[in-house]
Design a protein around this motif. Structure first.
Motif, short mmCIF file in Angstrom:
data_model
loop_
_atom_site.label_atom_id
_atom_site.label_comp_id
_atom_site.label_asym_id
_atom_site.label_seq_id
_atom_site.Cartn_x
_atom_site.Cartn_y
_atom_site.Cartn_z
N ARG A 1 41.20 38.66 51.75
CA ARG A 1 41.17 40.09 51.52
C ARG A 1 39.95 40.74 52.20
O ARG A 1 40.03 41.79 52.79
N LYS A 2 38.80 40.08 52.10
CA LYS A 2 37.54 40.69 52.57
C LYS A 2 37.49 40.82 54.08
O LYS A 2 37.10 41.85 54.61
N GLY B 1 41.62 42.07 55.31
CA GLY B 1 42.38 43.10 54.61
C GLY B 1 41.65 44.42 54.55
O GLY B 1 41.94 45.34 55.31
N ILE B 2 40.67 44.50 53.69
CA ILE B 2 40.03 45.79 53.45
C ILE B 2 39.14 46.18 54.63
O ILE B 2 38.67 45.33 55.38
N ARG C 1 42.39 51.26 39.57
CA ARG C 1 41.34 51.93 38.78
C ARG C 1 40.12 52.23 39.63
O ARG C 1 39.52 51.32 40.19
N LEU C 2 39.76 53.49 39.74
CA LEU C 2 38.59 53.86 40.54
C LEU C 2 38.05 55.20 40.05
O LEU C 2 38.73 55.94 39.33
N ALA C 3 36.78 55.45 40.47
CA ALA C 3 36.15 56.70 40.08
C ALA C 3 36.86 57.86 40.77
O ALA C 3 37.33 58.78 40.12
N LEU D 1 33.60 48.66 46.89
CA LEU D 1 33.01 48.72 45.54
C LEU D 1 34.03 48.41 44.46
O LEU D 1 33.68 48.30 43.29
N LEU D 2 35.31 48.26 44.83
CA LEU D 2 36.33 47.99 43.82
C LEU D 2 36.36 46.50 43.47
O LEU D 2 35.90 45.66 44.23
N SER D 3 36.94 46.20 42.31
CA SER D 3 37.11 44.80 41.93
C SER D 3 38.20 44.19 42.80
O SER D 3 38.98 44.90 43.44
N ASP E 1 41.69 39.49 38.57
CA ASP E 1 41.66 39.28 37.12
C ASP E 1 43.07 39.21 36.54
O ASP E 1 44.06 39.54 37.18
N GLY F 1 44.77 40.81 34.31
CA GLY F 1 45.60 42.00 34.19
C GLY F 1 46.29 42.36 35.49
O GLY F 1 47.51 42.53 35.56
#
Lengths: 348, 503, 318
Positions: free
Chosen positions: B341-342, B345-346, B389-391, B399-401, B431, B433
Motif C-alpha cells: 500500500r505504502k 498504492g497511496i 474515517r477522517l477529519a 496520516l490515515l490508518s 484493523d 473492523g
C-alpha cells in the motif's frame, strides 16, 4: 483558491516585505517611482525587471523540482537561445522568427533533458549536467566566441522596451507565470505532476503517464530558459555566450527552495517560487544600493539567504511556534491543531 | 542427527517489544552442531526479529543466549560474529568493487613487512574457496561473479570469522535451481564440519530438501519445533498458518456466475510466473492462495500490465487484449489494488480527495480536469459508502490508518468503475473492523456483477468470498478449487501437495 | 563567415614563406580563443609573422596548461628558432622552459608573466595594467579640469589581478585631484549584462544620475552595458555622464564615434610585434632585450578616427 494560495505564500511575502524594508532603511528613496520618457523608473521597478530571468527560470524549475527532478542546464540553455536569436536576427530574419527559433532551441534542449530522464532513466542531476557543460560550448560555437550584437528594435524591445510604461521583461515573466500557472492549476496537470513527484511508482500504477509528464516538465523548463535567454540578450543587445545565464540555474533552484517547494518533489507553488525570485533580486538590489565594498557582496548574500532558509526550516518553525505558544495568550493554538489532524482509529 | 545432547546455541526466553507490539514472546531456539535448522513463519511472524536479537542488531528485552555453554551478550553484529555467530543476508553485503580475496580477508589481510601480502592472500583464498568446492580466481573482482558465487564467498567469510553458527537469511531467494543445488552442497560441507546452520526461506521444498529440524514461529511465538523427517508438509503449513482446519468450511451455496470476462491461455512471464490458464467471469470472485513468494503478486501484476506478461494470450469479452502498461489495463476497465500500500498504492502527501480521484483523472487525461463539484461528489460518496474515517477530505492520506488508506485506495479504483478488480492482499495490516468491511464489500461488488481476482494469504477470508480458488506454489498454478471443494483444508492440501494435480 | 576568414588566413600562413625572408621558424602556443581580444592577438601575430617572413607554427591549447607544455616540447623537438608563449597560468613552467633553454631556443612570454626564474626566458611582452588605469585617470583629470566630479566605478571580477591593477592605477592618477572622487564602486564581473544592471543601481542611488559626472569601467563590455542603462534612464551617455574604460574593443569605438562614450585605453592585441623585434635583434647579434617589454597603452578619444579604428579592430577578428 486565491485564499489558499495566499496562506501558502505568507512566509515568502513576509520575507520579501522585510527585505524591501531593509532596502528602504538603507536607501530612503527605494520606493520612489517616477515616469521618465514614458518609462516607469525606480528601484522597485528594477527589482521586478531584473528579477525577470530568474523568475522565468523558476517557473520551469518549480515544475521540474515538483517531479523530484532538477534542471542544471537552464543557464546554458539561456546562452544557447540568446545565441540562436542573435544569429537569426543578424542573418536578416525578423524578430519574431528570431524569438521562435530561440524557443525552438529551448524546446529541443528541454526535450533532450526529458528523454534522458524519463526514457533512459538517468538521474536528473546527471542528465542535465550534460547540457549544463556542453550547452555553453554550443552557444560559443554559434557566436564564435565573441559577443554577437544586434540592433533590431523589435528584439531589443523584449529586453529594454516598455509596454504601458512598464519594462517588457516584467510583462513577459508575469505573463508566462500566469499562463503556466493557469494551465497547471486549471487542468489536472498540477495534480498529476505532484503525484508523480511524491510517489512515481504509485502514480504509474494509478495510470498516470509519468514518462510523458516528465518529458513535458523538462520541455517547459527549456522553453522558460529560452525566453529568459532572449530577454537577457535583448537587454544588452547582444548574445554573450560566455556569461549569459552563468550560474543562474543555481539562483533559480534557490528561488524554488525559498518558495518552499521541497527538492524531494511533490507539492509545489509557482507563486511562491516567483516570490523567491523577487526575494533574491531584492537581496541583490540591497547589496548594490548599500555601497559597501565589493568584497562583502557574496558574504552578505550568503548570510541573508542562510537566515531565510534557517527561518523556514521545519525545526525552527516549530521552535517559533513553541515560543509564541508559551509566551502568552496568542491567538495561535487552533492553527497548528488543524495542520496535523489527529485521525481517530476506527475500531468498532 | 542431533545425538549430541549439547546444543551449540541455546536461546531461551527471548522477548522483544516494539511500541504497542510484542514482536517476540518467550522464544526458545536450540541449535545442535552439524544440523541445518529451518526457521519458518509467514511475514511478520518474528523470524527476522529473532535473528536480529541473536546477532545483537536489536537489543533484546528479555532472554538468555548460551553459546557453547557460556552466556553471550552481543551488542552488535560484529561482536556476535566475534563470538561465533555469522550471518549472510539475501542481498550480499560485501564490497563488489574489491576482489574476492580482498573481500575474504578484509580487515585481517595477511601482512609482510607491514605491507599486505598479496601472494599469501591469494593462496589462502584459493585454499578457503576449495573447501567450498569453488575453483575461481580470487584475484578477480567480486562483481564479476554470479550472485550465487558471491553468496558463497559471503558464507566463506562469515564462517572464517565466526565458525560456530551460520545464519542464512533467504540466501536462495534470487538463485535459480542449479545455483540452489550449489548452495546446498556448500551447506552440507559446512554441517559435515560440525557447524550449526540456521536456514530461513519461504520455499518449503528447499526446507524439506536440506533441513533437519524446523522451528515454526507465528505472531512472535514458537508454535512448534519439529524433526522434518517426522512431519508432513501439511502439518508444517498448518502450523505456519495457524488454521484450525476443521473450523472454517465453505458454507455458501453454489453461486451463479455470469459470462466469461477475462480469459487467459498460457499466460505468464518468464522468471515471475509460469504459464497458466484462467477464466474470470462476471459476478465471480476468483481467490488466489499460496505461500509468500508463490507468484500471487506476479500474477496480479502480469494481468494489470505492471510487469507485463511475455507469453500466452488474453481475451477480454472474447476479443484479444494486449496489456503492457497499467494505463492500458485501466483503459480496459481493469483495476489493481496493489499489495504494498505504502510504496505502490497511496500518494502520501496528496489529500484523501486527490488520492480517490487520481486514477479516474489520469484516465480522463490532464486536459480534461474533473469539475470541482464532481470531485467533491465522488470523494464524499465513497467516503460515506466505504465508511472512510477522517477529519476532512484535505487530510494527507499518509496520516490515515492502514484500514482507511486501503478503503481510500479501493475508492480510487471503484471510481473508475472497473469490470475487473484485482485485489492483492486487500486485508493485510489493517484493523479488524476495516477487515470485515472490506470482505463485505467484495461480496457486495460480486453480487453487483463485477469480476474480482483476490490474492490473499488469509485462507478463511478466501474461503468466505471466493467462488473459485486457484492455488499457487513456486510460481506455478498447482490446483484449482470450485464449489463445495473450497475449504481451508483443501487449500492447505493443495499448497502442501508434493507433486499433485496441476491446473 | 568569420571562421572562413580565419581558415583562409591560416591557409596563407601555412604556405611557404616569401622569398625575401630570413625564413626563421617560430612556435606560438596560444591559450585559446576565449575572447575577441584573444582572437585578435592570434590573427595579429599570424599576420605580423607573415609580413616578416617568419614561419609560424601555431598551437591552440584550449585553456589547458598540459596542452601548452606538450606544444612547447613539440616545438623544441622540431628545433624551432624561437617560441612565443601566452601562458594560461603563472606556475609550473620551470621544467619545460629549462628544456627550451637547454636547446638554446629563446622563449618570449606574451601578455602574461610566469613565476619562474627570469633567465629561463628571453623577455616578456605584456601590457602594464596599472598604467592602463593611470592613462584613464589622467584623461579624466584633463577632461574635467577644476570642476567637481563624482565618479562611479565598474570593477572587474572581484579579486582578479587585472581588477586590482586597473583600480589602483586609476586611483593613483586622480589622487592628486581633490575635485574628483569615486562615490560608488561595484563589480560588474567584466560582463555587459552586469555592467548594465550595476549602472542602473548607481543611477538610482545617485539622484537619478544627476549626481554622477563620470563612469570609469575596468573594461569596455561593462561600459557598453552601462551606456544602455544611462540611455534608458533618460540621460545622454558621453555628455551627462562621461565614460572612460579600457580595452578598445570595436563596439566601444562605435560608441565613441556616436558620442556615447568618451575614451578607451587600448590593450593592444599586438604583443607579437615587440616580441618579433626583440627576437630579430637577438638572432642578428645576440642582443639581450630587457626582461620586460611594456606595450603601449594608447588612449583613444572622440578626437581620433573611431570609425577607422572600428573597422580595423573588426578585421582583426574581435
Amino acid at each position: 483558491m486565491i485564499r489558499s494560495t495566499l496562506r501558502r505564500v505568507t512566509p515568502q511575502l513576509i520575507i520579501l516585505a522585510l527585505i524591501l524594508a531593509l532596502n528602504m532603511v538603507m536607501f530612503p528613496g527605494f520606493f520612489h517611482v517616477e515616469v521618465h520618457n514614458g518609462r516607469l523608473f525606480g528601484n522597485l521597478i528594477d527589482v521586478l525587471n531584473r528579477g525577470a530571468p530568474v523568475a522565468l527560470l523558476s517557473v520551469g524549475m518549480t515544475l521540474v523540482i515538483a517531479t523530484r527532478g532538477i534542471d542544471l542546464s537552464v543557464g546554458a540553455v539561456m546562452a544557447i537561445s540568446g545565441a540562436v536569436a542573435a544569429s537569426v536576427i543578424t542573418g536578416g530574419a525578423s524578430w519574431i522568427v528570431a524569438v521562435l527559433a530561440a524557443l525552438g532551441a529551448g524546446a529541443l534542449c528541454g526535450l533532450w533533458n526529458g528523454v534522458l530522464v524519463a526514457v533512459l532513466r538517468i538521474q536528473p542531476i546527471v542528465a542535465t549536467l550534460v547540457l549544463m557543460v556542453a550547452g555553453r560550448g554550443i552557444a560559443q560555437l554559434l557566436t564564435e566566441g565573441a559577443i554577437l550584437t544586434f540592433n533590431d528594435p523589435g528584439l531589443v524591445r523584449l529586453g529594454g522596451g516598455t509596454i504601458l510604461s512598464l519594462p517588457t521583461p516584467i510583462w513577459i515573466w508575469i505573463g508566462v507565470a500566469a499562463l503556466v500557472g493557469l494551465v497547471v492549476r486549471r487542468s489536472a496537470l498540477g495534480l498529476l505532476i505532484e503525484a508523480t513527484g511524491i510517489n512515481e511508482r504509485s502514480a504509474r500504477l494509478a495510470g498516470i503517464n509519468a514518462r510523458v509528464l516528465l518529458i513535458a516538465v523538462y520541455l517547459v523548463a527549456g522553453l522558460c530558459a529560452a525566453l529568459a535567454g532572449v530577454v537577457v540578450a535583448a537587454d544588452i543587445r547582444g548574445a554573450d555566450a560566455n556569461n549569459a545565464g552563468l550560474w543562474m540555474e543555481l539562483d533559480a533552484i534557490l528561488a524554488v527552495v525559498i518558495g518552499g517547494t521541497s527538492l524531494l518533489g511533490g507539492r509545489f507553488s509557482i507563486t511562491a517560487s516567483l516570490l523567491g525570485a523577487l526575494i533574491i533580486q531584492s537581496v541583490n538590489s540591497a547589496i548594490l544600493m548599500s555601497g559597501m565594498a565589493v568584497e562583502f557582496n557574496l558574504v552578505i548574500k550568503a548570510v541573508i539567504i542562510i537566515t531565510i532558509l534557517v527561518i523556514q526550516s521545519p525545526r525552527v518553525r516549530h521552535w517559533i511556534y513553541l515560543l509564541r505558544a508559551s509566551s502568552g495568550p496568542g491567538p495561535m493554538p487552533r492553527q497548528p491543531a488543524s495542520r496535523t489532524p489527529k485521525i481517530e482509529e476506527g475500531r468498532p | 542427527m542431533q545425538s549430541d545432547p549439547k546444543p551449540v546455541l541455546h536461546a531461551t526466553g527471548i522477548s522483544k517489544f516494539f511500541p504497542g507490539v510484542i514482536a517476540l514472546d518467550d522464544v526458545e531456539l536450540q541449535l545442535y552442531p552439524g544440523e541445518v535448522h529451518a526457521l519458518l513463519g509467514e511475514n511478520g511472524a518474528g523470524k527476522s526479529t529473532l535473528i536480529k536479537c541473536l546477532t545483537g542488531a536489536y537489543p533484546r528485552d528479555a532472554g538468555v543466549i548460551m553459546l557453547d555453554g557460556a552466556e553471550i551478550n552481543p551488542k552488535d553484529p560484529l561482536s556476535s560474529q566475534a563470538a561465533g555467530i555469522g550471518t549472510v543476508y539475501q542481498e550480499v553485503n560485501l564490497l563488489s568493487n574489491l576482489s574476492v580475496a580482498e573481500n575474504l580477508f578484509l580487515g585481517r589481510q595477511p601482512r609482510r613487512f607491514g605491507m599486505i601480502d598479496q601472494r599469501r592472500m591469494l593462496r589462502d583464498s584459493k585454499d578457503i574457496l576449495a573447501q567450498y568446492g569453488l575453483s575461481i580466481d580470487p584475484a578477480q573482482l567480486l562483481s564479476s561473479y554470479s550472485i550465487a558465487i558471491q553468496q558463497i564467498v559471503a558464507i566463506a567469510r562469515a564462517v572464517e570469522l565466526s565458525g560456530k553458527v551460520l545464519i542464512l537469511d533467504e540466501p536462495t531467494a534470487s538463485l535459480d535451481r542449479e545455483e540452489v543445488e550449489l548452495m546446498f552442497s556448500v551447506i552440507r560441507r559446512l554441517t559435515a564440519r560440525g557447524l550449526a546452520v540456521v536456514f530461513i526461506t519461504h520455499f518449503l521444498d528447499q526446507v524439506l530438501a536440506i533441513c533437519d529440524r524446523a522451528t515454526i514461529l507465528r505472531n512472535g511465538c514458537v508454535v512448534g519445533t519439529r524433526k522434518l523427517a517426522e512431519v508432513t508438509q501439511t502439518e508444517i503449513v498448518t502450523l505456519m498458518l495457524g488454521r484450525q482446519l476443521e473450523a472454517a468450511t465453505h458454507h455458501h451455496e453454489r453461486r451463479e456466475t455470469g459470462d466469461v470476462l477475462l480469459s487467459l491461455r498460457g499466460f505468464g512471464k518468464r522468471g515471475a510466473i509460469e504459464p497458466f490458464d484462467l477464466d474470470i467471469h462476471t459476478g465471480e470472485v476468483v481467490g488466489m492462495a499460496g505461500l509468500l513468494g508463490s507468484g500471487r503478486t506476479e500474477t496480479c501484476n502480469a494481468i494489470f500490465g505492471a510487469q507485463p506478461a511475455d507469453q500466452g494470450e488474453a481475451r477480454l469479452r472474447g476479443s484479444p487484449l494486449r496489456i503492457s502498461t497499467p494505463r492500458e489495463a485501466i483503459r480496459n476497465r481493469i483495476a489493481l489494488c496493489p499489495e504494498d500500500r505504502k510504496t505502490e498504492g497511496i500518494v502520501g502527501d496528496l489529500s484523501v480527495r486527490e488520492n480517490i480521484i487520481l486514477s479516474l483523472q489520469a484516465r480522463q487525461g490532464w486536459y480534461r480536469p474533473l469539475p470541482r463539484a464532481k470531485i467533491e461528489e465522488i470523494a464524499q460518496s465513497y467516503v460515506k459508502a466505504l465508511d472512510i474515517r477522517l477529519a476532512n477530505l484535505d487530510t494527507p492520506i499518509r496520516l490515515l490508518s492502514g484500514g482507511n488508506q486501503q478503503k481510500a485506495l479501493l475508492a480510487r479504483w471503484l471510481a473508475t468503475e472497473p469490470q475487473l478488480l484485482i485485489l492483492d492482499e486487500p486485508t493485510r495490516g489493517i484493523d479488524v473492523g476495516a477487515h470485515a468491511e472490506i470482505i463485505a464489500l467484495i461480496e457486495r461488488l460480486r453480487t453487483q456483477g463485477m469480476a474480482l481476482l483476490v490474492a490473499s494469504s488469509e485462507m478463511e477470508e478466501l474461503v468466505a468470498y471466493s467462488t473459485k480458488i486457484v492455488v499457487l506454489r513456486d510460481r506455478r498454478q498447482v490446483g484449482a478449487l470450485t464449489g463445495d471443494d473450497i475449504s481451508p483444508n483443501a487449500i492447505i492440501r493443495a499448497i502442501a501437495a508434493e507433486e499433485e494435480p496441476r491446473a | 563567415m568569420k571562421l572562413m576568414k580565419t581558415l583562409l588566413v591560416s591557409a596563407a600562413i601555412a604556405m611557404p614563406a616569401a622569398a625575401f625572408a630570413e625564413n626563421e621558424t617560430v612556435g606560438f602556443s596560444q591559450i585559446g580563443s576565449e575572447s575577441g581580444w584573444r582572437a585578435a592577438e592570434t590573427s595579429v601575430t599570424k599576420a605580423d609573422a607573415k609580413e616578416r617572413g617568419i614561419t609560424l607554427k601555431f598551437a591552440d591549447a584550449q585553456q589547458k596548461q598540459e596542452n601548452q607544455i606538450k606544444a612547447l616540447r613539440g616545438f623544441i623537438a622540431q628545433g624551432v628558432d624561437a617560441i612565443l608563449l601566452a601562458p594560461v597560468v603563472a606556475t609550473g613552467w620551470d621544467e619545460v622552459l629549462g628544456e627550451a633553454k637547454d636547446a638554446d631556443i629563446p622563449v618570449v612570454l606574451l601578455d602574461r608573466k610566469v613565476d619562474a626564474s627570469d633567465d629561463l626566458y628571453l623577455t616578456a611582452v605584456t601590457s602594464d595594467t596599472v598604467h592602463e588605469g593611470t592613462v584613464a585617470g589622467d584623461w579624466l583629470k584633463d577632461a574635467v579640469g577644476d570642476a567637481q566630479c563624482n565618479v562611479v566605478e565598474l570593477q572587474g571580477t572581484t579579486g582578479a589581478s587585472v581588477t586590482i591593477d586597473r583600480k589602483k592605477g586609476f586611483a593613483d592618477a586622480i589622487a592628486s585631484a581633490d575635485n574628483i572622487t569615486i562615490v560608488r564602486s561595484q563589480t560588474g564581473d567584466f560582463t555587459r549584462a552586469q555592467g548594465k544592471i550595476v549602472m542602473e543601481s548607481f543611477i538610482k542611488a545617485e539622484g537619478g544620475g544627476s549626481d554622477i559626472c563620470a563612469l570609469y569601467a575596468h573594461n569596455d563590455d561593462m561600459a557598453l552595458g552601462a551606456i544602455q542603462a544611462i540611455k534608458e534612464a533618460g540621460l545622454k551617455p558621453g555628455e551627462d555622464i562621461k565614460i572612460v574604460s579600457i580595452d578598445s574593443v570595436p563596439d566601444m569605438h562605435l560608441a565613441i564615434s556616436k558620442g556615447e562614450a568618451n575614451a578607451t585605453v587600448e590593450l593592444t592585441p599586438d604583443m607579437a610585434g615587440p616580441a618579433f623585434d626583440a627576437l630579430e635583434a637577438y638572432w642578428a647579434d645576440g642582443t639581450q632585450p630587457e626582461k620586460w617589454i611594456q606595450t603601449d597603452s594608447t588612449l583613444f578619444t572622440q578626437d581620433d578616427d573611431n570609425e577607422a579604428a572600428y573597422e580595423n579592430k573588426k578585421a582583426l577578428g574581435y
